[in-house]
Write a protein that holds these residues in place. Structure first.
Motif, mmCIF file in Angstrom:
data_model
loop_
_atom_site.group_PDB
_atom_site.id
_atom_site.type_symbol
_atom_site.label_atom_id
_atom_site.label_comp_id
_atom_site.label_asym_id
_atom_site.label_seq_id
_atom_site.Cartn_x
_atom_site.Cartn_y
_atom_site.Cartn_z
ATOM 1 N N MET A 160 0.848 -1.191 0.000
ATOM 2 C CA MET A 160 0.000 0.000 0.000
ATOM 3 C C MET A 160 0.884 1.242 0.000
ATOM 4 O O MET A 160 1.925 1.281 0.668
ATOM 5 N N ILE A 161 0.446 2.265 -0.710
ATOM 6 C CA ILE A 161 1.275 3.454 -0.894
ATOM 7 C C ILE A 161 1.544 4.188 0.417
ATOM 8 O O ILE A 161 2.577 4.825 0.584
ATOM 9 N N LEU A 162 0.632 4.079 1.391
ATOM 10 C CA LEU A 162 0.833 4.757 2.674
ATOM 11 C C LEU A 162 1.983 4.154 3.478
ATOM 12 O O LEU A 162 2.484 4.779 4.405
ATOM 13 N N GLN A 163 2.406 2.950 3.123
ATOM 14 C CA GLN A 163 3.537 2.332 3.818
ATOM 15 C C GLN A 163 4.821 3.124 3.599
ATOM 16 O O GLN A 163 5.766 3.014 4.382
ATOM 17 N N HIS A 164 4.853 3.924 2.542
ATOM 18 C CA HIS A 164 6.042 4.735 2.289
ATOM 19 C C HIS A 164 6.288 5.730 3.429
ATOM 20 O O HIS A 164 7.426 6.111 3.682
ATOM 21 N N ALA A 165 5.234 6.152 4.102
ATOM 22 C CA ALA A 165 5.382 7.122 5.190
ATOM 23 C C ALA A 165 6.273 6.565 6.293
ATOM 24 O O ALA A 165 7.202 7.240 6.756
ATOM 25 N N LEU A 166 6.005 5.335 6.704
ATOM 26 C CA LEU A 166 6.821 4.715 7.752
ATOM 27 C C LEU A 166 8.237 4.473 7.260
ATOM 28 O O LEU A 166 9.211 4.723 7.982
ATOM 29 N N GLY A 167 8.362 4.021 6.036
ATOM 30 C CA GLY A 167 9.688 3.748 5.490
ATOM 31 C C GLY A 167 10.552 4.985 5.394
ATOM 32 O O GLY A 167 11.753 4.936 5.696
ATOM 33 N N LEU A 168 9.960 6.100 4.997
ATOM 34 C CA LEU A 168 10.733 7.343 4.880
ATOM 35 C C LEU A 168 11.194 7.853 6.240
ATOM 36 O O LEU A 168 12.207 8.546 6.336
ATOM 37 N N MET A 169 10.470 7.504 7.278
ATOM 38 C CA MET A 169 10.845 7.952 8.615
ATOM 39 C C MET A 169 11.886 7.034 9.255
ATOM 40 O O MET A 169 12.565 7.434 10.203
ATOM 41 N N THR A 170 12.022 5.806 8.744
ATOM 42 C CA THR A 170 12.924 4.847 9.384
ATOM 43 C C THR A 170 14.128 4.454 8.519
ATOM 44 O O THR A 170 15.235 4.341 9.024
ATOM 45 N N HIS A 171 13.908 4.241 7.233
ATOM 46 C CA HIS A 171 15.016 3.882 6.329
ATOM 47 C C HIS A 171 14.794 4.571 4.971
ATOM 48 O O HIS A 171 14.376 3.922 4.002
#
Length: 203
Positions: free
Chosen positions: A1-12
């Motif tokens: 899901m495209i919203l998963q990018h939010a968590l990824g950008l904050m962590t890696h």
């Protein structure tokens, strides 16, 4: 899901930018499935806190906004954020060729860079649930700094620009972002002058 990018950008962020580049989602998807959702965080939190909790300036009385006024201001803020991301994305795409990057007719990469780099600012909207001006200022300044880092980190990957040129391109993007921000502030004053000024009520 495209919203998963939010968590990824904050962590890696590096890995996430690579994923975003491979995905290469069209601008309509980035705007509707990502920006429209995350940009709603700040207006919704601001509406609740300014109408139900209120804030104080120093030792002054508790201040709140009327519900009607809060709805107007939150809607204006929401649409200003969407327009700002879209406009910044188009400007990024327009300037890309000057710095050796790729240009696309639909500005997909530029809009993606603008939208995903804004993730910390969107998430910082949660801080508005605690409507203390000094606290909100600190959170949004920190979010803006991380957004700048994300943009500089993502330029070489998403826009295919060499790292030595990416710094200069990033400076140009930030200059455009500041112009958009100032335009938004000026627009707010003009809108307030024609009947959309905040309506304050006592706590």
């Amino acid at each position: 899901m495209i919203l998963q990018h939010a968590l990824g950008l904050m962590t890696h962020p590096d890995d996430e930018w690579e994923s975003i580049e491979k995905e290469h989602a069209p601008p309509t998807t980035v705007i509707t499935a990502y920006t429209c959702i995350l940009a709603a965080i700040a207006p919704l939190c601001a509406y609740f806190s300014t109408t139900q909790i209120g804030w104080r300036v120093g030792d002054g009385a508790l201040i709140k906004l009327s519900s009607a006024s809060a709805v107007e201001l939150c809607l204006l803020t929401y649409f200003a954020m969407l327009i700002g991301v879209f406009a910044l994305g188009w400007m990024i795409d327009w300037m890309a060729e000057t710095y050796g990057g790729k240009h696309e007719n639909n500005a997909a990469s530029g809009i993606a860079l603008a939208a995903y780099s804004s993730t910390p600012i969107f998430l910082a909207g949660l801080a508005l649930l605690y409507p203390a001006p000094w606290f909100n200022l600190l959170v949004f300044v920190a979010a803006a700094l991380y957004s700048c880092f994300l943009m500089l980190d993502g330029i070489p990957i998403v826009m295919h620009i060499e790292k030595d040129r990416a710094v200069f391109f990033g400076g140009a993007i930030l200059a455009v972002a500041l112009v958009l921000l100032v335009s938004t502030r000026v627009g707010s004053v003009l809108i307030w002058s024609v009947g959309f000024a905040p309506e304050f009520i006592g706590g």
